[in-house]
Design an enzyme around this catalytic site. Structure first.
Site: not given
Ligand code: HMG
Length: 440
Positions: A31, A83, A120, A163, A211, A244, A253, A328, A364
């Site tokens: 979706d 990175e 980051c 992302t 993460s 970030h 959040k 990102n 991270s």
């Molecule tokens: P996912 O499993 O694909 O998504 O992974 P989900 O099922 O958790 O859904 C995401 C959100 O969309 C959720 O919201 C769902 O409810 C919502 P939340 O409950 O979290 O508020 N959702 C919907 N909303 C409306 N209509 C819909 C619908 N379906 C779902 N139909 C995940 C998400 C972030 C885990 C993934 O994208 C990922 O692995 N990303 C990479 C890691 C990342 O970005 N982590 C962030 C924190 S770490 C960080 O920021 C450091 C980083 O930048 C690296 C660095 O520092 O070098 C990553």
């Protein structure tokens, strides 16, 4: 000692665009609202096949230097935060300086160069290094250029694929800056974590859900640490709070957590008490689990209050304007959030001089850093000089099949394909290892 901070800034986005709702979601069978509402992302930027972290960083620097009429002699230091480095020895700043020397009179032989790495948060760390260098009086009147440049690519079909992003932010750090001064006060939250890492690999190994929790845990520590040095905080102290931004949903959040934390023991907590009660205090609970459940319940209630919604709309939402369209950018991400907030203020005709910004960086592995900045009188001219809207609008819109080819072209384990989707114009391009040039 005069104030030190960010004097000038320039942004360079990767020149390709992936539309998450129109192009990505249907191929994934998702979706589109999962991306646009859940993650809060609409589009990602990707580098064309002739772009990489060097060309994006060098092109951002070139614009920065041209716009401010700088010569190499004005710059005593070039630090690159990334990175996405492809070189374990030679810092990316040397490649970027090499590009710039093709364009500007003079050279950077006198300039100290390095590369900063801590996921980051390294972009902010590199600004700190420049700040400390100037405050120590070692700069001899010169400025530092700090470049945050990344291609944030995940392995195909990793949950992080939604992302992704690519771009560079170049910042000039100087005495008596025109944009913002930096606070001495800082807060840190730092721990050895393994939720996102790239040990000898291009694409990250990620436990995405964890993460998110690690980001929040380290950010809570950093806010507490910052408060211990800056004194009690109040949400109205800050006109914007750029975080970030791996995706805007993460900032939703983190901002809620920070707001709860800084409203404790303020009149805001008292005013909200009738509707949602007072914040739980640890001493009221027998164990950590019961306390943490009560905090979660309070936080959910807080999110639903008009007071919080108004603060979020004014202080956080404007900082996400660019990130929603580009994804990102890892090291550059918090720095485009700062710019997005100031751009919104400019478009609304507000006077920001003297206002404070709460800046919350994260990387991270994991470390959060919090400080504040004070907006300076030259901020409006500086922000007005940016052309990021045009850059974002001009990106080539990839089909899914083209996206797959672009991802493969940037995969270091595969042969590089030099099919180009856009035409470079008066900019540095990558033509193959060791060949970097300005193509007119
Ligand atoms: P996912 O499993 O694909 O998504 O992974 P989900 O099922 O958790 O859904 C995401 C959100 O969309 C959720 O919201 C769902 O409810 C919502 P939340 O409950 O979290 O508020 N959702 C919907 N909303 C409306 N209509 C819909 C619908 N379906 C779902 N139909 C995940 C998400 C972030 C885990 C993934 O994208 C990922 O692995 N990303 C990479 C890691 C990342 O970005 N982590 C962030 C924190 S770490 C960080 O920021 C450091 C980083 O930048 C690296 C660095 O520092 O070098 C990553």
């Amino acid at each position: 000692m005069s104030d030190v901070g960010i004097d000038a800034v320039e942004i360079w986005t990767g020149k390709l665009k992936l539309d998450l709702a129109e192009t990505f979601a249907p191929e994934k069978g998702d979706d589109p609202a999962k991306y646009t509402k859940g993650l809060g992302l609409f589009e990602s930027s990707f580098p064309d096949t002739y772009e990489d972290i060097v060309t994006m960083g060098a092109n951002a620097c070139k614009r920065l230097m041209e716009r401010h009429d700088l010569s190499p002699d004005d710059v005593g230091r070039i630090d690159v935060a990334t990175e996405s480095s492809f070189d374990n020895s030679k810092p990316i700043s040397t490649y970027i300086a090499g590009c710039l020397e093709q364009t500007f009179d003079g050279d950077f032989h006198h300039a100290n160069k390095g590369e900063r790495k801590f996921a980051c948060v390294a972009g902010t760390q590199a600004i700190d290094d420049a700040y400390n260098w100037i405050r120590a009086g070692r700069n001899r009147g010169r400025s530092a250029i700090v470049v945050a440049t990344d291609t944030a690519l995940y392995a195909r079909d990793d949950p992080g694929e939604a992302t992704q992003g690519a771009g560079a932010v170049a910042m000039l750090v100087s005495e008596d800056p025109d944009l913002v001064t930096l606070s001495d006060a800082q807060g840190y939250g730092s721990a050895d974590e393994t939720d996102f890492l790239k040990p000898n690999q291009q694409f990250p190994s990620v436990d995405g859900k964890r993460s998110v929790q690690v980001y929040l845990a380290r950010m809570r520590e950093a806010v507490e640490d910052y408060e211990s040095v800056a004194g009690d905080l109040h949400p109205d102290d800050f006109v914007y709070a750029p975080f970030h931004t791996p995706f805007p949903g993460m900032v939703r959040k983190a901002a809620l957590l920070a707001y709860r934390h800084i409203t404790r023991d303020t009149e805001i907590e008292e005013e909200l008490a009738d509707a949602i009660g007072m914040q739980p205090r640890r001493e009221e609970f027998d164990d950590d689990e019961a306390f943490s459940e009560a905090v979660s319940a309070y936080t959910d209630d807080l999110k639903g209050t008009d007071r919080y919604a108004a603060w979020y709309d004014a202080t956080i939402d404007p900082t996400l304007d660019i990130s929603r369209r580009v994804g990102n950018w890892y090291t550059g991400s918090v720095h485009i959030a700062r710019i997005a907030g100031l751009k919104r203020a400019l478009s609304e005709g507000r006077d920001m001089t003297g206002e404070r910004i709460f800046v919350a960086s994260y990387g991270s592995g994991a470390q959060a850093e919090v400080h504040h900045e004070t907006v300076q009188p030259g901020w409006d001219e500086e922000i007005a000089g940016l052309n990021i809207d045009e850059q974002v609008a001009d990106r080539y819109d990839l089909t899914f099949e083209e996206y797959e080819r672009v991802h493969a072209a940037h995969d270091h384990s595969k042969d590089r394909d030099f099919e180009e989707f856009t035409a470079p114009e008066d900019e540095f391009v990558f033509d193959g290892w060791g060949r970097m040039g300005e193509r007119k």
